[in-house]
Design a protein around this motif. Sequence first.
Motif, PDB file in Angstrom:
ATOM      1  N   PRO A 510       4.343   0.814 -11.004  1.00 50.00           N
ATOM      2  CA  PRO A 510       3.415   0.233 -11.981  1.00 50.00           C
ATOM      3  C   PRO A 510       2.098   1.008 -12.014  1.00 50.00           C
ATOM      4  O   PRO A 510       1.594   1.445 -10.974  1.00 50.00           O
ATOM      5  CB  PRO A 510       3.232  -1.198 -11.470  1.00 50.00           C
ATOM      6  CG  PRO A 510       3.554  -1.139 -10.021  1.00 50.00           C
ATOM      7  CD  PRO A 510       4.623  -0.098  -9.880  1.00 50.00           C
ATOM      8  N   SER A 511       1.545   1.156 -13.191  1.00 49.67           N
ATOM      9  CA  SER A 511       0.324   1.954 -13.346  1.00 49.67           C
ATOM     10  C   SER A 511      -0.885   1.295 -12.696  1.00 49.67           C
ATOM     11  O   SER A 511      -1.832   1.972 -12.292  1.00 49.67           O
ATOM     12  CB  SER A 511       0.041   2.183 -14.834  1.00 49.67           C
ATOM     13  OG  SER A 511      -0.101   0.918 -15.504  1.00 49.67           O
ATOM     14  N   GLY A 524      11.913   0.974  -0.694  1.00 49.87           N
ATOM     15  CA  GLY A 524      11.926  -0.483  -0.609  1.00 49.87           C
ATOM     16  C   GLY A 524      11.568  -1.122  -1.935  1.00 49.87           C
ATOM     17  O   GLY A 524      12.163  -2.134  -2.346  1.00 49.87           O
ATOM     18  N   TYR A 525      10.587  -0.537  -2.636  1.00 47.33           N
ATOM     19  CA  TYR A 525      10.208  -1.026  -3.969  1.00 47.33           C
ATOM     20  C   TYR A 525      11.400  -0.922  -4.923  1.00 47.33           C
ATOM     21  O   TYR A 525      11.685  -1.855  -5.699  1.00 47.33           O
ATOM     22  CB  TYR A 525       9.020  -0.214  -4.474  1.00 47.33           C
ATOM     23  CG  TYR A 525       8.750  -0.338  -5.953  1.00 47.33           C
ATOM     24  CD1 TYR A 525       8.126  -1.468  -6.476  1.00 47.33           C
ATOM     25  CD2 TYR A 525       9.129   0.680  -6.836  1.00 47.33           C
ATOM     26  CE1 TYR A 525       7.893  -1.585  -7.842  1.00 47.33           C
ATOM     27  CE2 TYR A 525       8.897   0.576  -8.192  1.00 47.33           C
ATOM     28  CZ  TYR A 525       8.278  -0.558  -8.691  1.00 47.33           C
ATOM     29  OH  TYR A 525       8.042  -0.675 -10.044  1.00 47.33           O
ATOM     30  N   ALA A 554       3.679  -4.257  -5.087  1.00 45.28           N
ATOM     31  CA  ALA A 554       4.113  -3.282  -6.085  1.00 45.28           C
ATOM     32  C   ALA A 554       5.159  -3.905  -7.009  1.00 45.28           C
ATOM     33  O   ALA A 554       5.144  -3.690  -8.234  1.00 45.28           O
ATOM     34  CB  ALA A 554       4.672  -2.044  -5.389  1.00 45.28           C
ATOM     35  N   LEU A 555       6.085  -4.686  -6.440  1.00 43.01           N
ATOM     36  CA  LEU A 555       7.092  -5.388  -7.246  1.00 43.01           C
ATOM     37  C   LEU A 555       6.419  -6.345  -8.224  1.00 43.01           C
ATOM     38  O   LEU A 555       6.718  -6.346  -9.433  1.00 43.01           O
ATOM     39  CB  LEU A 555       8.056  -6.152  -6.332  1.00 43.01           C
ATOM     40  CG  LEU A 555       8.973  -7.162  -7.035  1.00 43.01           C
ATOM     41  CD1 LEU A 555      10.012  -6.452  -7.885  1.00 43.01           C
ATOM     42  CD2 LEU A 555       9.639  -8.087  -6.018  1.00 43.01           C
ATOM     43  N   LYS A 586      -7.169  -5.059  -2.638  1.00 41.53           N
ATOM     44  CA  LYS A 586      -7.126  -3.625  -2.384  1.00 41.53           C
ATOM     45  C   LYS A 586      -6.086  -2.917  -3.258  1.00 41.53           C
ATOM     46  O   LYS A 586      -6.365  -1.854  -3.829  1.00 41.53           O
ATOM     47  CB  LYS A 586      -6.817  -3.390  -0.907  1.00 41.53           C
ATOM     48  CG  LYS A 586      -6.719  -1.923  -0.502  1.00 41.53           C
ATOM     49  CD  LYS A 586      -6.439  -1.816   1.002  1.00 41.53           C
ATOM     50  CE  LYS A 586      -6.313  -0.360   1.422  1.00 41.53           C
ATOM     51  NZ  LYS A 586      -6.020  -0.242   2.876  1.00 41.53           N
ATOM     52  N   PHE A 587      -4.874  -3.486  -3.360  1.00 40.56           N
ATOM     53  CA  PHE A 587      -3.776  -2.766  -4.012  1.00 40.56           C
ATOM     54  C   PHE A 587      -3.505  -3.214  -5.450  1.00 40.56           C
ATOM     55  O   PHE A 587      -3.058  -2.419  -6.273  1.00 40.56           O
ATOM     56  CB  PHE A 587      -2.486  -2.928  -3.179  1.00 40.56           C
ATOM     57  CG  PHE A 587      -2.572  -2.314  -1.810  1.00 40.56           C
ATOM     58  CD1 PHE A 587      -2.763  -0.954  -1.648  1.00 40.56           C
ATOM     59  CD2 PHE A 587      -2.465  -3.109  -0.673  1.00 40.56           C
ATOM     60  CE1 PHE A 587      -2.848  -0.387  -0.385  1.00 40.56           C
ATOM     61  CE2 PHE A 587      -2.543  -2.553   0.586  1.00 40.56           C
ATOM     62  CZ  PHE A 587      -2.739  -1.191   0.738  1.00 40.56           C
TER      63      PHE A 587
END
Length: 975
Positions: A510-511, A524-525, A554-555, A586-587
Motif C-alpha cells: 500500500p502506498s 508474510g504480507y 500493512a494488510l 509510526k507505520f
Amino acid sequence: MKVSTSQPFCLIYSLYQHEYLGYLWEPFIVQLNDRDELTLLHQSISSKNISEFVERLEPSDFQLVKLIDAIQQEVILKKFSSKKTTPADFFLKVFDKTKGDKNVQELIFSYLEKHRAQICPLLLGKRLYIMGNDGNPTREEIEVLTDPASVRFHVMRNADNTHYYPTIKHRGEKVEFQHQDAILLCEDPAWLLLQGKLFHFRPEVDGKKLKPFFQKKFIVIPKSIEEDYYRKFVSNLITLFDVYAKGFEIRPEEHRAIPMLNLSESQGGQASLFDDSASSSSEKDSEVTLTLSFQYGEHIFRFDSFSSSSNVSMEKRGDDYIFHKIQRDIPKEKETVRLLKERNLDMRNGRVILPKSEAFSWIQDHFEPLREHGFLISQSSDDSKRYFLGYSSLQLSIHENRDWFDIFAVVRFGEFEIPFLQLKQLILQKKSEFTLPNGEIAVIPEVWFTQYSELFAFATTNDEQDHLVLQKHHISLVQDLGEESLASTVINRKLEKLRDFEEIEDYPLPSGLQGTLRPYQKAGYDWLRFLNQYHFGGCLADDMGLGKTLQTLALLQSQYENGLQEATLIVMPTSLLYNWQLEIQKFTPFLRVLVYTGTYREKNVDLFNQYDIILTSYGIVRIDVDLLQHYRFHYIILDESQAIKNPGSNIARALSMLQSRYRLILSGTPLENSTMDLWSQMNFVNPGLLGTQAFFRNEFLIPIEKKGDEKKTQRLFSIIKPFMLRRHKSQVATELPEKVESVQYCEMSEEQEKAYEEAKSYYRNMILQHIEDEGMARSQMVVLQGLTRLRQLANHPKMVNPEYESDSGKLEEVLAKIETVVGEKHKILIFSQFVKHLDIIRTELDRQQIRYAYLDGNTADRQAQVELFQQNDRIPVFLISLKAGGLGLNLTAADYVFILDPWWNPAIEAQAVDRAHRIGQDKTVFTYKFISKNTVEEKILALQQSKQRLASELITTEDTFVKSLSKEDVISLLE
C-alpha cells in the motif's frame, strides 16, 4: 589314569543304565596302542576338559559331550531340586513307588527324552560301547547302523476283530525284534538297540508304536470300537507309514491342490465371540480364527505341517471301509504358506487368531491376489452370523466449487452399492458392521477409519443436494487425499499453492505504508493478502520481535486503500494498547484509530463507523460482548491470541459471538500448555477446521499428548500449515546479532543448604504419601506447592522465612555479576517469576546505590518504566517479573539478560531473552541463567528438555510442566 595327548587316542561313548534315569551315556578318551587298538588306559571327559583333546576331535563331538553333560544325575539334581540334598536322597524321594512325586518324574523324563532325541542322531559314525559292571567303558561294542530301517504296519480285519502289528526291515531283510530283549534308547523318534545294533527309522516312528510288541505278537481291536479306531488311529497310520491292509481297501489318489481360507467366529471350545451373554466387549475387540486347508478332489484337509507326504480320508460304505490316500502337492502347499507369510499372515499349524477388524482388513487388502492364486474363501458353517467375504471399494472424487468442495462417492461391497452418508455415520460412531440387503454382515475395512475419518468428521451435508461438502479451508485434507491416491481431486491451481508458501503471488504494498518491509515481512504480507482473497482466517505466529504488528498494519492499510468502509477490531492484553497506538502512528498514520477502553468509554457501536481501527482489550470485549456483537467488523484481529486458549473461558465464548468478514490472530506462542490451545485459536479463525472439540480431543490431543503419536502430530501439522505462518529468527532475521547463552551454577551457602535439605525431606515424604493415597492426577497441586517452595529456598530462604538472617549463594553470584556488568557500562534485564525475589534484589541495589527501573503486575505506568530504561543511560538495571514483562516489551538498550530462576516453560524464558534480542538490537546479547547446584532447579533443566514435544518447526508444544510429571519424575526432582 590320565591319557597322554602326545600318543594316539580316540573318543568313545559308553552306554550305561541309571537306576532311575534309564539309559545314559558317558564319553571317554581311550589310549590306543601302536596297532590303533583300544587299551585299558582311559579317562572320562566332559565339557570342562574336552579342550585338552581338541586336535583329534570333530565339532559334533563337542556338541555331543555338551548334551551328555546336561543329562547327568548332578545336573538333574540341580535343575529339579530346590533344596540342597544328595543325589541318592533326591532320587529315592522322587521315585519312591508309593510316595514319589509323579509330576517331577514326568518333567525329568520329558527333559531326558528331549536331549536323547538330539544325542542319538549325533552318534552316527561314532564308536559306541556298553559299559561293564566293573566300570569298563568298552566291554561290548554296539554297531551304529547308518542306513535307516523301515516299519510296515499290518492291519488284518477279521469277522470278529482286527489284528494289528508292525514288522521291521533293514536293507531288505526282516528284523526279528519280538521277544529279543529290545531296548528303546529314545522313544520319539525311535532309536532301537537290538542284538548289539542301534537302529533308527525312515520315516521316523514313535517308539510307543513298537514297544507294545516287544513281548507280544499282535494287538486285538474288538469289533465294538472298530469304526472309531479306524477313523482315528488307522487313518493316521496310513497317512504316515506303509500299511498292509486285509479286510478293507487303501486307495491311492492324486488331485490338484486348491488352497482354502476359512473364517470362523469361535474355535477350540471358546464361547461364541458374538454371543451377547458371553462377553460385553465391543465388536472391535472380538477375535476370529482363520484356518488354512487344501481341497484335493472331494476331500478337504486342514494344513498342519509337512511331516507327511499324503493325507488320508476314510469313507465307510455299508460295512466296508475305504481309505483314500491322497498324494499331497507339497511344493504347492509350501508356496501357498510362503505366499501368506509374505502377506503378513503366518499360518502356524494351519491357523491364526486375529482381532476381527484386523482379519477382515487383511482379507479386503488381499482379496484380489488370493483369488488370482486360486484361493477359496469361506466361513465356517457352524457360525450363526454370516459375513460378507468379498471385495469392497470406496471411490472418491472431490471438485472445487465457488465456496466449498463437493464430495462424490461410490461405495461397493460386492454387488451392493451403499449410500455414502450411511457409511459416514457408521465411521463417526466407530461402528464397523452393517447388514447388506442379502442379510450378510459387511465389515468396514479398518483402514477406512484411518484414511477417511477426518473427511467424514469435517464434511457436512448440502441441504440442496444429496452429497457431502467440505469447507474451502480444508484444502490440506483434499490435497492429502489426492496425493495419497485416496480420491481424485479437481482444485484451482492458485489455491493449491497455499501450502507452498513460497509460491504465493507478489502483491503490491500500500502506498500509505510508512515503513520498509524486510523480505520475510513482505512474504508474510503476501500470505495475509492471499488468505484475504480466499476468505481464510490465519495465524501469524512469527517469533517475538520479527514485526507481526507491522505486517498486520500493512494488510489493513491495503484494505482501506481499496475502499474498505467497516472498522477492524484489534483485541489485545491491556498492556499492549499503548504499543499498538505508537506502531499505528509510526507505520499507518492515515488510519483513524479509536482506543475503546477505560471506565468512561462511549458505548455506541455506531461510533465505530468513524474509524478504521478499534483497539480494545480482552477484558472490555468480555464486558461489552452484548453491545459489540451487533456490529459487523471487517477484521477481528487478536494479538497474543493465547488469551483464548481455553475454549470454555468467558473471553473465548465472547469473541466467538462477534461478527466479522475476516479473522486473524497473532501470537509468538500459539501453543503454551496443551494442543487444545491450538484448537481454540484455529477454531476462532477457521471454524470447523479441526472438527468439534470432542473429535479433536480423541483424534489429536490424546494420541499426541498421552501416547506421543508422531503420525498424528504430523497430520495436525499438515491441516493447520496453510493457515499458520511461523518464522524463527534464525531463519529470517539474519541481521540480528548472535545470542550467547550460559548457565551460571551457584553453590548454596551452608545455612541455605541446611534449610533446603530440611524442606526437601519434609515435602518429599508429604508429596509421595499424597501420590500413594490419591494418585498422580490428584496430587498436582501438592506437587506444585512443594516444588515452588523448594525453588524459593534455592533462590533465597528469606522468600520462605522472613526471619531468615543468613545469606544465599545465588544472591552473592548475582550481585557480583551485576557489579561487573554495570562497571563495564552495560545494561541488564533481570527476570524472576517471584516478586519476592525481585524485592530482595531491589534491597541490595538500593544498598549499593545502583539505579534501576522496575516492572511487576502492580506497576501503574509500564511505558514510563520502559522509556526510563531505554533512554536513560544512568539506569543500568531493569527488574521485571515474568507475568508483567513477558509480552510486548521492546528493550533493545539491554545487552545482558539475567534469569534468576528457571521456569517450568522454557519458551517463556526465550520470550524474556527476546525483550532484548529483537529488531533494533545492534549488540550481542549475553544471557545468564542462575541455577543453584544440587537443587530442584538443576533437575528442572533436564526435565525441560525431556518434556518438550512436537518436533516440527511450526510449533513447539509442551504440557503444563507439573501436569506432565510422572511419579518417577517427581521422585527424581526430590532426590
